[in-house]
Design an enzyme around this catalytic site. Structure first.
Site, short mmCIF file in Angstrom:
data_model
loop_
_atom_site.label_atom_id
_atom_site.label_comp_id
_atom_site.label_asym_id
_atom_site.label_seq_id
_atom_site.Cartn_x
_atom_site.Cartn_y
_atom_site.Cartn_z
N GLU A 1 -10.43 -61.45 91.13
CA GLU A 1 -10.92 -62.72 90.60
C GLU A 1 -10.95 -62.57 89.09
O GLU A 1 -11.85 -61.92 88.54
CB GLU A 1 -12.33 -63.02 91.13
CG GLU A 1 -12.40 -63.26 92.62
CD GLU A 1 -11.77 -64.57 93.03
OE1 GLU A 1 -11.45 -65.40 92.16
OE2 GLU A 1 -11.56 -64.76 94.24
N CYS B 1 -15.69 -68.36 84.14
CA CYS B 1 -14.26 -68.23 84.41
C CYS B 1 -13.66 -69.60 84.70
O CYS B 1 -12.48 -69.81 84.48
CB CYS B 1 -14.03 -67.28 85.57
SG CYS B 1 -14.95 -67.73 87.04
P1 NAD Z 1 -14.21 -56.93 82.15
O1 NAD Z 1 -12.87 -56.93 82.75
O2 NAD Z 1 -14.37 -56.43 80.78
O3 NAD Z 1 -15.23 -56.07 83.04
C1 NAD Z 1 -15.48 -56.37 84.39
C2 NAD Z 1 -16.02 -55.15 85.07
O4 NAD Z 1 -15.01 -54.15 85.12
C3 NAD Z 1 -17.23 -54.50 84.40
O5 NAD Z 1 -18.15 -54.12 85.38
C4 NAD Z 1 -16.62 -53.30 83.72
O6 NAD Z 1 -17.52 -52.23 83.52
C5 NAD Z 1 -15.56 -52.91 84.72
N1 NAD Z 1 -14.46 -52.08 84.18
C6 NAD Z 1 -14.05 -51.94 82.91
N2 NAD Z 1 -12.99 -51.10 82.85
C7 NAD Z 1 -12.73 -50.72 84.12
C8 NAD Z 1 -11.74 -49.89 84.73
N3 NAD Z 1 -10.80 -49.28 84.00
N4 NAD Z 1 -11.76 -49.75 86.08
C9 NAD Z 1 -12.69 -50.40 86.83
N5 NAD Z 1 -13.65 -51.17 86.31
C10 NAD Z 1 -13.67 -51.34 84.98
O7 NAD Z 1 -14.73 -58.42 82.31
P2 NAD Z 1 -16.07 -59.05 81.71
O8 NAD Z 1 -15.89 -59.15 80.24
O9 NAD Z 1 -17.25 -58.32 82.26
O10 NAD Z 1 -16.07 -60.48 82.38
C11 NAD Z 1 -15.46 -61.59 81.81
C12 NAD Z 1 -14.15 -61.89 82.51
O11 NAD Z 1 -14.40 -62.06 83.90
C13 NAD Z 1 -13.53 -63.18 82.04
O12 NAD Z 1 -12.14 -63.02 81.91
C14 NAD Z 1 -13.84 -64.15 83.17
O13 NAD Z 1 -12.97 -65.23 83.24
C15 NAD Z 1 -13.76 -63.24 84.35
N6 NAD Z 1 -14.47 -63.81 85.49
C16 NAD Z 1 -13.76 -64.24 86.56
C17 NAD Z 1 -14.41 -64.80 87.66
C18 NAD Z 1 -13.64 -65.27 88.86
O14 NAD Z 1 -14.25 -65.45 89.91
N7 NAD Z 1 -12.34 -65.50 88.79
C19 NAD Z 1 -15.80 -64.93 87.65
C20 NAD Z 1 -16.50 -64.49 86.53
C21 NAD Z 1 -15.82 -63.93 85.46
#
Ligand code: NAD
Length: 508
Positions: free
Chosen positions: A240, A274
């Site tokens: 997602e 998102c």
């Molecule tokens: P992010 O990708 O920076 O981080 C998300 C999660 O991934 C965090 O828990 C982070 O610690 C973890 N992470 C970071 N590096 C990783 C790795 N190498 N392996 C595994 N996990 C890792 O995202 P964010 O800044 O926390 O969230 C914002 C983003 O999320 C935006 O792009 C938003 O659109 C998206 N989002 C999507 C939905 C959806 O349902 N489609 C919902 C909410 C947010």
């Protein structure tokens, strides 16, 4: 490890309040070994949990739901303090998360009921599709909706009979730890729902661990890394990811209602959703009136303070991205109606309305994830659809208008569309939620969201024998000849094929 705080770890992570800069608390940074141990404990819980009846699981999950509701004040307070969102948005998030948990509990048995399907030419068989828990689901969550978003995976995974290990964002870990504490006190089974805390490395460890599926919500860039890590064990992934959701406003739209919805869709949670309205295409005839109405609505909002409509941005890094998008747009000719880069103060951004925007600007192509409303004039609905689909993302979308709204909605390349509303699909638990393209794949919510956390099993049971048994080497000498005839009869121009084709046409 029922809660993150109960596990010894050498290092700790601090969660800060973005409104004040003050620490809210600390949590351990879990190592890869600790993540693996949590997954191993979850596997024991998963075996016992999957053996329970739907009714027994529903009772436990209902107790969990009630316990979460009874702690609504603490959960909303943590959401407010860790994420920066106003209290009303925090309560609304708790409510939406619980509505999904309730739905998952109520729908699991029906969504996963075994199904009889046609056996085709093997008519002597009884064919059944059944759904089975996968085992342990690893959930990795973002910071913007730290309860609602992961609950879209957690609730559905648990209801489908799995155990869960959840890695929340490093910006909002305390809320997750609180939920795990509540779960530990509620569930009879230990380790059914565990939380591991830390930054990207802890998430990466979970993606590489022995989980049976990874449900990741976050940015597209991290989603790709998660998929690569999961590929080592061929662990299936649900992604997602981000969006660049378009809103189309047709000439016959109710301008006041469309403007009110646009402002909410773009600015709720400070635009950090998102499925935020990230760009708006408005029919030429109503463009100016719509812009005036949007600006009027935006100017009535209060930023910051206890009674503010717009809270603090959750991280300085996101503020920098928004500022960059605004400066890029202005440099390339966009007009600022209210807000603008100079109106940014610390983690607070005054909502900004832009017009004269073009697709070459970052604000029209990249995820801004902030309180910005770029509005573009279009000369036709075809142009609006073409521009709306001119994106690598494809998460949500919205259309305001009369007669043509449904047909426009059907042409949008997006996982979800709201008609004469914004974001509504996320609050309707029976609608599957997810995107296409860079917005990811797989679905949470709805029956699809429950089945997402199961393995599908096909069973072909021979109900009675027939003389022509294809699953045997004992065939008559002229079998090839018979098969040749049957192929023509059934699938070519034979009488049987012609009759069935005619029947299909007649049925329509
Ligand atoms: P992010 O990708 O920076 O981080 C998300 C999660 O991934 C965090 O828990 C982070 O610690 C973890 N992470 C970071 N590096 C990783 C790795 N190498 N392996 C595994 N996990 C890792 O995202 P964010 O800044 O926390 O969230 C914002 C983003 O999320 C935006 O792009 C938003 O659109 C998206 N989002 C999507 C939905 C959806 O349902 N489609 C919902 C909410 C947010």
């Amino acid at each position: 490890m029922a809660t993150a705080a109960s596990t010894p770890s050498s290092d700790r992570l601090t969660s800060y309040n973005p409104a004040t800069g003050q620490p809210v608390g600390t949590v351990p940074i879990h190592s890869a070994a600790e993540v693996d141990a949590a997954v191993a404990r979850a596997r024991v819980a998963a075996t016992a949990w999957s053996a329970l009846s739907y009714e027994a699981r529903a009772e436990e999950l209902t107790a969990f739901r009630k316990a979460l509701a009874n702690h609504a004040e603490e959960l909303a307070d943590l959401l407010h303090r860790e994420n920066g969102k106003p209290e009303i948005e925090a309560y609304s998030e708790v409510m939406m998360a619980l509505s999904h948990l309730k739905h998952a509990i109520e729908r699991a048995e029906a969504a996963l009921a075994p199904r009889r399907v046609s056996s085709g030419m093997l008519a002597n068989f009884r064919s059944t599709i059944s759904y089975h828990p996968m085992g342990v689901i690893g959930v990795i969550g973002p910071w913007n909706y730290p309860m609602f978003t992961p609950m879209g995976s957690i609730a559905y995974a648990l209801a489908a009979g799995n155990a869960v290990v959840f890695k929340p964002s490093e910006l909002t870990p305390l809320l997750a730890v609180k939920i795990a504490e509540i779960a530990a006190k509620t569930f009879a089974l230990p380790n059914l729902f565990q939380v591991v805390t830390g930054a990207g490395a802890t998430g990466a460890a979970l993606a590489k661990s022995a989980v049976d599926k990874i449900a990741f919500t976050g940015s597209a860039a991290t989603g790709k890394r998660v998929m690569m890590a999961a590929a080592e064990r061929l662990t299936p992934v649900l992604l997602e990811l981000g969006g660049k959701d378009p809103m189309i406003v047709a000439e016959d739209a109710d301008i006041e209602k469309a403007a009110e919805a646009c402002v909410f869709g773009a600015l709720t949670n400070s635009g950090q959703a998102c499925i935020s309205v990230e760009r708006v295409y408005v029919a030429d005839a109503i463009h100016d009136k719509f812009v005036d109405e949007v600006v009027k609505n935006v100017r009535a909002l209060k930023v910051g303070g206890d009674d503010g409509d717009i809270g603090a941005m959750t991280s300085p890094a996101q503020v920098a991205i928004v500022k960059d998008h605004l400066e890029d747009a202005i440099k390339k000719g966009a007009k600022v109606h209210t807000g603008g880069p100079d109106a940014i103060s610390g983690n607070y951004i005054q909502p900004t309305v832009l017009t004269d925007v073009e697709h070459g600007m970052k604000v029209m192509s990249d995820e801004t994830f902030g309180p910005v409303i770029p509005i573009k004039r279009v000369s036709s609905l075809d142009e609006a659809v073409k521009l709306a689909n001119d994106t690598t993302f494809g998460l949500g979308s919205s259309v305001f208008g009369g007669k043509a709204a449904r047909s426009i909605a059907g042409k949008l390349r997006a996982g979800m569309t709201a008609i004469n509303s914004v974001m509504a699909f996320s609050g309707i638990p029976s609608l599957p939620f997810g995107g296409v393209g860079d917005s990811g794949f797989g679905r949470i919510h709805g029956d699809e969201g429950i089945r997402e956390f199961t393995r599908v099993k096909s069973t072909a049971e021979q109900a009675f024998s027939i003389p022509m048994n294809m699953m045997s080497f004992r065939q008559p000498k002229d079998m090839s000849k018979k098969l040749r005839g049957m192929i023509k009869q059934l699938y070519g121009d034979g009488v049987v094929a012609r009759a069935t084709d005619a029947w299909r046409k007649f049925r329509g």
